[in-house]
Design an enzyme around this catalytic site. Sequence first.
Site, short mmCIF file in Angstrom:
data_model
loop_
_atom_site.label_atom_id
_atom_site.label_comp_id
_atom_site.label_asym_id
_atom_site.label_seq_id
_atom_site.Cartn_x
_atom_site.Cartn_y
_atom_site.Cartn_z
N HIS A 77 -0.66 2.48 -1.25
CA HIS A 77 0.31 3.23 -2.04
C HIS A 77 0.97 3.53 -1.18
CE1 HIS A 77 -2.83 4.62 -5.16
NE2 HIS A 77 -1.94 4.35 -5.49
N ASP A 80 -0.48 7.41 0.61
CA ASP A 80 -1.51 6.96 1.32
C ASP A 80 -1.00 6.84 3.05
OD1 ASP A 80 -2.77 6.40 -0.90
OD2 ASP A 80 -2.84 4.29 -0.65
#
Length: 412
Positions: A77, A80
């Site tokens: 992501h 992340d």
Amino acid sequence: MVPIPAGEQQKLVERLYRACGGSYTPEQRRKFYVSGPQWAAAYEGQALFHAPTRKPVGFEEVIRKWGELGIAYWCTHDTDVIPTRALGTEEQWEILGRIKKALADNGVKCSMVTTETFYHAVFAASPAAEAPQIRDYAAWRCKNTVKIGHELGATHAVYWPGSLGYQIQGAVEETETLKWYADAINAACEMDIGVAGKRGRQTLKHCLEAKPFEPQAQILLPTSDAMLAFIDSGLIEHPEMVGLNPEYLHELMWGSAVRASLARALIKGKLWHFDINDGYPLKHDVDIGVGLVNPLDWLNVLVLLRSHGYRGPFNLDYKPPRTTSNWGVFAVSFPTAVDRFITLWEMAGEVLEDPVIREAGEALRAGGEKAKDLDAEAIFEANKELMTLHELIAHRMVQILLGIHKGRTYSV
Ligand code: GLT
Ligand code: MN
Ligand code: MN
């Protein structure tokens, strides 16, 4: 057994892991289009009723471990790896530089990027909230992820609209919300056409991922079939750029025959990416490792995908259980998950070549001798005995799964 001192426990797990056998080498694993998500390796074991049991793990460590284990692809992501406040700034590009170096140093490629549109408070009413500024922000995030994807060399982008729904009915008008959600996907595709053109790269494959519940109580696009309808709804400006990322467990969560869900995506030519894991029908999103719950169903799934020449990524969207330590995530969770996948994939090849299954399948398709036209009774009689092969094929698949086809028996 005597208590095992803390300092001896990893050695014990390691020895028993080796005793299990059935491991593949990193080189063998690298032959498969298997990806490991940053968020899966970095999952700390937390949940609504669960405190974390593991420490945070950064991308340098995950990518290094993927390289060592032979997991050839990594995905992430945006948030992340990049703090929300740094998205779109110089810091983002500096972090991307470090990621590119880690990937190159460890022989790992980035296959997919995805936008987190569910965790941050700004998405409390979903990325397609009523307030125009929230929607503009969500669209900007998706466009920024497209840029990140091209920078990292990704081929796929995934969208999981997990917060596109509501806890309480009333405020959300579904048709309006779906149009607003499509606006974000359209913005990402437009951005992609521009960036890919400038960089001389192919546009990304934009893949929608459905989940029937969690984190919202009610979800506007709960299944892969709903996603297929959404792609063709007229709201998506470039339907040819948008396909599916079904997740095995997400289909099981609504009670689907997962293989049938995948078959419907295959027929539409939209099976582009596949999140592989396991779990229980009509229950929560526990993201158990592939093959630990439903190995026979998994074998069936892989037979279908092999026979249709699926060539997309197999993404280990798996949450190591909170009983597994930080060390165990890389020593046991991921190597065993990828190895079970490889075994089931190879076994699916064996099923397709198996002489019993082959002949039985051909016989079923040949059918019985021609009976009197439009005479149901006569047609049934002409085919009756052949249809027993349905059960025999299922038996044979279990034999292959359990190694019984190689003559394994038990002394009774
Ligand atoms: C989240 C979800 C997964 C999705 C990820 C992609 S996020 O972990 O449960 O199924 O694939 O956004
Ligand atoms: Mn998933
Ligand atoms: Mn899941």
